[in-house]
Design an enzyme around this catalytic site. Structure first.
Site, PDB file in Angstrom:
ATOM      1  N   ASP A 162     -45.102  56.833 -22.373  1.00 53.53           N
ATOM      2  CA  ASP A 162     -45.110  57.625 -20.943  1.00 53.53           C
ATOM      3  C   ASP A 162     -45.574  58.245 -21.249  1.00 53.53           C
ATOM      4  O   ASP A 162     -46.486  58.864 -20.402  1.00 53.53           O
ATOM      5  CB  ASP A 162     -43.696  57.885 -20.720  1.00 53.53           C
ATOM      6  N   ARG A 169     -40.997  45.206 -21.969  1.00 58.38           N
ATOM      7  CA  ARG A 169     -39.789  44.890 -21.750  1.00 58.38           C
ATOM      8  C   ARG A 169     -38.613  43.685 -22.734  1.00 58.38           C
ATOM      9  O   ARG A 169     -38.988  43.005 -21.479  1.00 58.38           O
ATOM     10  CB  ARG A 169     -38.660  45.852 -20.578  1.00 58.38           C
ATOM     11  N   GLY A 215     -39.224  56.953 -24.693  1.00 57.34           N
ATOM     12  CA  GLY A 215     -40.082  58.048 -24.069  1.00 57.34           C
ATOM     13  C   GLY A 215     -41.861  58.255 -24.664  1.00 57.34           C
ATOM     14  O   GLY A 215     -42.553  59.080 -23.359  1.00 57.34           O
ATOM     15  N   GLY A 275     -37.228  55.991 -16.416  1.00 56.39           N
ATOM     16  CA  GLY A 275     -37.926  55.447 -14.782  1.00 56.39           C
ATOM     17  C   GLY A 275     -39.922  55.206 -16.200  1.00 56.39           C
ATOM     18  O   GLY A 275     -39.788  56.563 -16.245  1.00 56.39           O
ATOM     19  N   GLY A 293     -51.992  57.117 -34.573  1.00 56.23           N
ATOM     20  CA  GLY A 293     -51.706  57.182 -33.393  1.00 56.23           C
ATOM     21  C   GLY A 293     -53.210  56.288 -32.406  1.00 56.23           C
ATOM     22  O   GLY A 293     -51.967  55.841 -31.868  1.00 56.23           O
ATOM     23  N   ALA A 294     -54.401  56.446 -32.228  1.00 57.49           N
ATOM     24  CA  ALA A 294     -54.576  55.807 -30.764  1.00 57.49           C
ATOM     25  C   ALA A 294     -55.908  54.869 -30.916  1.00 57.49           C
ATOM     26  O   ALA A 294     -57.064  55.822 -31.381  1.00 57.49           O
ATOM     27  CB  ALA A 294     -53.988  56.158 -29.935  1.00 57.49           C
ATOM     28  N   SER A 306     -49.413  48.749 -26.920  1.00 61.41           N
ATOM     29  CA  SER A 306     -49.126  48.847 -27.842  1.00 61.41           C
ATOM     30  C   SER A 306     -50.232  47.744 -28.400  1.00 61.41           C
ATOM     31  O   SER A 306     -50.411  46.921 -27.566  1.00 61.41           O
ATOM     32  CB  SER A 306     -47.733  48.917 -28.163  1.00 61.41           C
TER      33      SER A 306
END
Length: 306
Positions: free
Chosen positions: A248, A157, A245, A22, A221-222, A183
């Site tokens: 998260d 999702r 995951g 979750g 990366g980001a 994303s």
């Protein structure tokens, strides 16, 4: 919810490993391991899988005083994961009619007192049911009015709802959000005009009153955007074995930096580090680091800690 993880194609049978999963609980565990006080609010079934979820969160140091055990017969939700090609994983959800899908505003609002510094929400919860969508909106509204920093991870999702339904539910949340994480492919879901390029999408989200937009780029990366400018951070180099995951884990690292009052470059650095731990180990949260492990990536390759 509970998670059953296969070692191969489900249709071929074989052994399944039982754990919990979750997005919100993954982030909660990640933050707790980094030394932060974390409170989790939600619903589980009055069954053994619900007991497993609560036991796991409690064992990881997460406050579950506001978790609700559903006494109406609704079961704890379930997902199954199966590796299909390299790090490509297929996930099947069994959440319709689950205890978690019945979460409502009355279940989550009590968890906002005393007020935390940050409320973390995802776009998964409103996909579960109308009451779950109401709970997310109510929590965001109340938190923003109380001066609590509100973070939303879009976390789309496609097996739970369509892009159009997600957009309809998530766009109104922007008025109550301080930090948006998405994303690259999720950003258009909350932009004013779908189909616009990334810079225009980011500008439209910032114009809604969101103070900070963070775009996750996986192995590239980001990037963090604010009205004052842009900050990029490359991913940490690591041999990936399981990508489930990772997003998260990234969020847990970023929020940890926010709670520690470090600047955006330092937040991004911690976020890509926690994400690297996640992809280098199997499971949604099992490989997440403690605070004293964050520096392990700076050790030479092949180092043995004795």
């Amino acid at each position: 919810m509970a998670a059953l993880r296969a070692q191969g194609a489900l249709r071929l049978g074989g052994n399944l490993g039982l754990s919990v999963a979750g997005a919100e609980s993954n982030v909660a565990i990640g933050l707790a391991r980094l030394g932060h006080r974390v409170r989790w609010a939600g619903r589980v079934g009055a069954d053994e899988l619900g007991a497993l979820v609560l036991r796991t969160l409690r064992a990881e140091g997460v406050d579950i005083d506001h978790a609700v055990t559903d006494d109406t017969g609704r079961p704890t939700g379930l997902l199954l994961t199966e590796p299909r090609l390299g790090t490509l994983t297929r996930v099947s959800y069994y959440r319709a009619g689950s205890a978690g899908s019945a979460v409502a505003p009355a279940d989550v609002l009590p968890a906002l007192a005393p007020a935390p510094r940050v409320l973390h929400l995802t776009g998964i919860t409103p996909a579960l049911s109308p009451t779950a969508a109401d709970a997310v909106l109510a929590a965001a509204t109340h938190a923003r009015e109380a001066g609590i920093t509100v973070c939303l991870d879009v976390n789309h999702r496609s097996r739970l709802w369509t892009a159009d339904r997600a957009r309809t539910a998530l766009r109104p949340l922007l008025a109550h959000i301080d930090l948006l994480i998405a994303s690259e492919d999720e950003l258009p879901l909350v932009a004013e005009h779908p189909g616009t390029d990334e810079p225009e999408s980011v500008r439209s989200v910032l114009a809604e009153g969101v103070g900070e937009v963070v775009v996750k780029r996986g192995a590239r990366g980001a990037t963090a955007f604010t009205k004052d400018g842009t900050c990029d951070r490359a991913a940490r180099e690591v041999d990936a074995v399981d990508l489930v995951g990772a997003g998260d884990a990234f969020v847990a690292g970023y929020l940890s930096g926010l709670l520690d009052d470090v600047d955006i470059p330092a937040r991004l650095h911690r976020a890509v580090t926690t994400a690297a731990f996640a992809v280098a180990t199997r499971g949604d949260w099992e490989g997440l680091p403690t605070r004293d492990e964050l520096g392990l990536f700076d050790q030479p390759d092949g180092t043995t800690i004795r």
